[in-house]
Design an enzyme around this catalytic site. Structure first.
Site, mmCIF file in Angstrom:
data_model
loop_
_atom_site.group_PDB
_atom_site.id
_atom_site.type_symbol
_atom_site.label_atom_id
_atom_site.label_comp_id
_atom_site.label_asym_id
_atom_site.label_seq_id
_atom_site.Cartn_x
_atom_site.Cartn_y
_atom_site.Cartn_z
ATOM 1 N N HIS A 57 14.709 12.023 35.276
ATOM 2 C CA HIS A 57 13.829 12.124 36.445
ATOM 3 C C HIS A 57 14.464 11.629 37.746
ATOM 4 O O HIS A 57 13.849 11.704 38.807
ATOM 5 C CB HIS A 57 12.478 11.444 36.190
ATOM 6 C CG HIS A 57 12.460 9.955 36.264
ATOM 7 N ND1 HIS A 57 12.031 9.284 37.381
ATOM 8 C CD2 HIS A 57 12.780 9.007 35.358
ATOM 9 C CE1 HIS A 57 12.085 7.979 37.152
ATOM 10 N NE2 HIS A 57 12.546 7.783 35.927
ATOM 11 N N GLN B 68 21.635 6.242 38.605
ATOM 12 C CA GLN B 68 21.583 6.694 39.998
ATOM 13 C C GLN B 68 22.829 7.485 40.389
ATOM 14 O O GLN B 68 22.906 7.992 41.515
ATOM 15 C CB GLN B 68 21.436 5.481 40.933
ATOM 16 C CG GLN B 68 20.112 4.759 40.802
ATOM 17 C CD GLN B 68 18.936 5.521 41.422
ATOM 18 O OE1 GLN B 68 19.094 6.492 42.148
ATOM 19 N NE2 GLN B 68 17.724 5.069 41.114
ATOM 20 N N CYS C 150 7.713 -0.360 42.411
ATOM 21 C CA CYS C 150 7.072 -1.591 41.948
ATOM 22 C C CYS C 150 7.136 -1.671 40.435
ATOM 23 O O CYS C 150 6.728 -0.747 39.744
ATOM 24 C CB CYS C 150 5.609 -1.620 42.374
ATOM 25 S SG CYS C 150 5.431 -1.766 44.132
ATOM 26 N N ASN D 111 20.409 1.171 42.644
ATOM 27 C CA ASN D 111 19.217 1.966 42.949
ATOM 28 C C ASN D 111 18.536 1.562 44.251
ATOM 29 O O ASN D 111 17.764 2.329 44.804
ATOM 30 C CB ASN D 111 18.217 1.884 41.797
ATOM 31 C CG ASN D 111 17.943 0.476 41.350
ATOM 32 O OD1 ASN D 111 18.861 -0.266 41.004
ATOM 33 N ND2 ASN D 111 16.699 0.070 41.368
HETATM 34 C C1 LIG Z 1 15.214 4.485 37.298
HETATM 35 C C2 LIG Z 1 16.271 3.606 36.777
HETATM 36 C C3 LIG Z 1 16.205 3.095 35.475
HETATM 37 C C4 LIG Z 1 15.039 3.371 34.567
HETATM 38 O O1 LIG Z 1 15.026 4.714 34.138
HETATM 39 P P1 LIG Z 1 13.751 5.292 33.373
HETATM 40 O O2 LIG Z 1 14.230 6.616 32.865
HETATM 41 O O3 LIG Z 1 12.696 5.411 34.412
HETATM 42 O O4 LIG Z 1 13.409 4.362 32.286
HETATM 43 C C5 LIG Z 1 17.237 2.300 35.034
HETATM 44 N N1 LIG Z 1 18.275 2.012 35.826
HETATM 45 C C6 LIG Z 1 18.380 2.475 37.075
HETATM 46 C C7 LIG Z 1 19.573 2.129 37.900
HETATM 47 C C8 LIG Z 1 17.379 3.285 37.594
HETATM 48 O O5 LIG Z 1 17.486 3.729 38.846
#
Ligand SMILES: *Cc1c(COP(=O)(O)O)cnc(C)c1O
Length: 394
Positions: A210, A188, A336, A160
């Site tokens: 999201h 991702q 953050c 990410n």
């Molecule tokens: C955003 C993200 C998460 C967390 O996902 P949520 O749906 O916000 O709990 C976990 N792993 C990776 C690699 C992410 O980019």
């Protein structure tokens, strides 16, 4: 976006790996499930429930299709954090008779790392495999870490922060050769690059709406049902929803949104990926022309098409992000997680020393971005970096 009086334009958004805006087509698909179609998907005896149940079934099909799974292998969750927790804790509890060892990687998301650390406090052994200068994990190092007590390997598909894409198919193959379960946090990757649970020998896969233009607060865990059949000990009790692995009334509008978002991503991924890669490369070349000593964090080719992570020596990234905040929304790494300012564990793990982590900024492109955005960011980032260097030296 509202353009108040035409005076205050909102900053260009280039932080799509933190979250994406909701696609209007996804919102449209979700809306009826907040109003007329409010039924509980578990109330199968009347029309209201049946309607909701049908919508969930359609979404299950849409989610499964994009990863090459079957609909009955999808467990809906509140997001990827929960999916990662369920995968790791659920497998650890279910298969404790097989051993007490897990293999993961130093660049994982906190939702994986914190969960593994929790298990360490409960007596589990965890090996955190290192990465090279590009953030790449070596499958041979993973293989060497396997012991007779290894229950699970958890390695993310794409990072990410730096966008590096792991050799997931190779890791999956060697996991299965050793009868070890393979989980991947593909949050991702799904909807951005091709991911297939069969080709990649994946047993458990986490994803989130999201990060692909769907709503926040909904995601899914793929749980392999055949060859091998995987069971997870439920981590949340009450009602036995989702094949007894995740109780709780289903978030029907959210699930509909997740399904629609992934359907759209499946159709548009290839063209959009190419478009973003061209823009991303233009940005990278432009920034190199602006700032000659700029450095790339992450792999030069094995990376997500929409990710750019750079280190600008002598320019403190937090100061840069704040300096630019009226023009562009970018970040220093991951969103953050706490109030405290810590250098990125991902950049630190690349082996360049702590300074590099203080100079790292992530630019993640998405559907709303155009060539004009890229050119604007190139110019603003160049000016702001030179300014910050001047005042630091003064
Ligand atoms: C955003 C993200 C998460 C967390 O996902 P949520 O749906 O916000 O709990 C976990 N792993 C990776 C690699 C992410 O980019």
């Amino acid at each position: 976006m509202p353009d108040v009086n035409g005076l205050s334009r909102r900053p260009v958004y280039m932080d799509h790996q933190a979250t994406t805006p909701l696609d209007p087509r996804v919102l449209e698909a979700m809306l009826p499930y907040f109003t007329e179609c409010f039924g509980n998907a578990a109330s199968i005896d009347h029309e209201y429930g049946a309607e909701a149940g049908h919508a969930v079934a359609v979404a299950r099909e849409q989610v499964s299709r994009i990863i090459g799974a079957a609909p009955d292998e999808i467990i809906f969750t509140s997001g990827a954090t929960e999916a990662n927790n369920l995968a790791i804790l659920g497998a650890a509890e279910q298969y404790v008779d097989r051993g007490n060892h897990i293999i993961t990687c130093v660049t994982e998301h906190k939702a994986v790392l914190d969960t593994c650390q929790y298990l360490e406090r409960k007596g589990w052994q965890v090996t955190y495999v290192p990465v090279d200068h590009f953030g790449m994990v070596d499958p041979d190092v993973v293989r060497q870490a396997i012991t007779p007590k290894t229950v699970l390997i958890s390695i993310m598909t794409a990072n990410n922060e730096i966008g590096t894409i792991a050799p997931v198919a190779e890791i999956g193959r060697l996991a299965h050769e050793h009868d070890v379960l393979f989980h991947t946090d593909a949050t991702q990757a799904v909807g951005h690059i091709p991911v297939d649970v069969e080709d990649m020998s994946i047993d458990l896969l986490s994803l989130s709406a999201h990060k692909v233009y769907g709503p926040k607060g909904v995601g899914a865990l793929y749980v392999r049902k055949r060859r091998p059949r995987v069971r997870l000990a439920e981590q949340q009790h009450g009602g036995g929803h989702e094949r007894g692995m995740r109780s709780g009334t289903l978030n029907v509008p959210g699930i509909v949104g997740l399904g629609k978002a992934l359907e759209i991503a499946g159709n548009e991924m290839e063209g959009e990926g190419q478009r973003l890669q061209v823009l991303r490369d233009r940005l990278w070349q432009g920034l190199q022309a602006e700032l000659h000593d700029i450095e790339l964090n992450g792999h030069p080719t094995q990376r997500l098409p929409h990710n750019l992570n750079v280190a600008i020596p002598g320019v403190e990234s937090r100061a840069l992000v704040v300096q630019l905040k009226h023009d562009v929304a970018i970040s220093t790494g991951s969103a953050c997680t706490t109030a405290k300012v810590e250098p990125s564990h991902v950049i630190l793990s690349l082996g360049y020393g702590e300074e590099r982590a203080h100079y790292a900024v992530r630019l993640s492109l998405g559907r709303g971005n155009s060539k004009d955005d890229v050119d604007l960011i190139r110019a603003r980032l160049g000016v702001a970096s030179r300014y910050l260097r001047r005042i630091t030296l003064a």
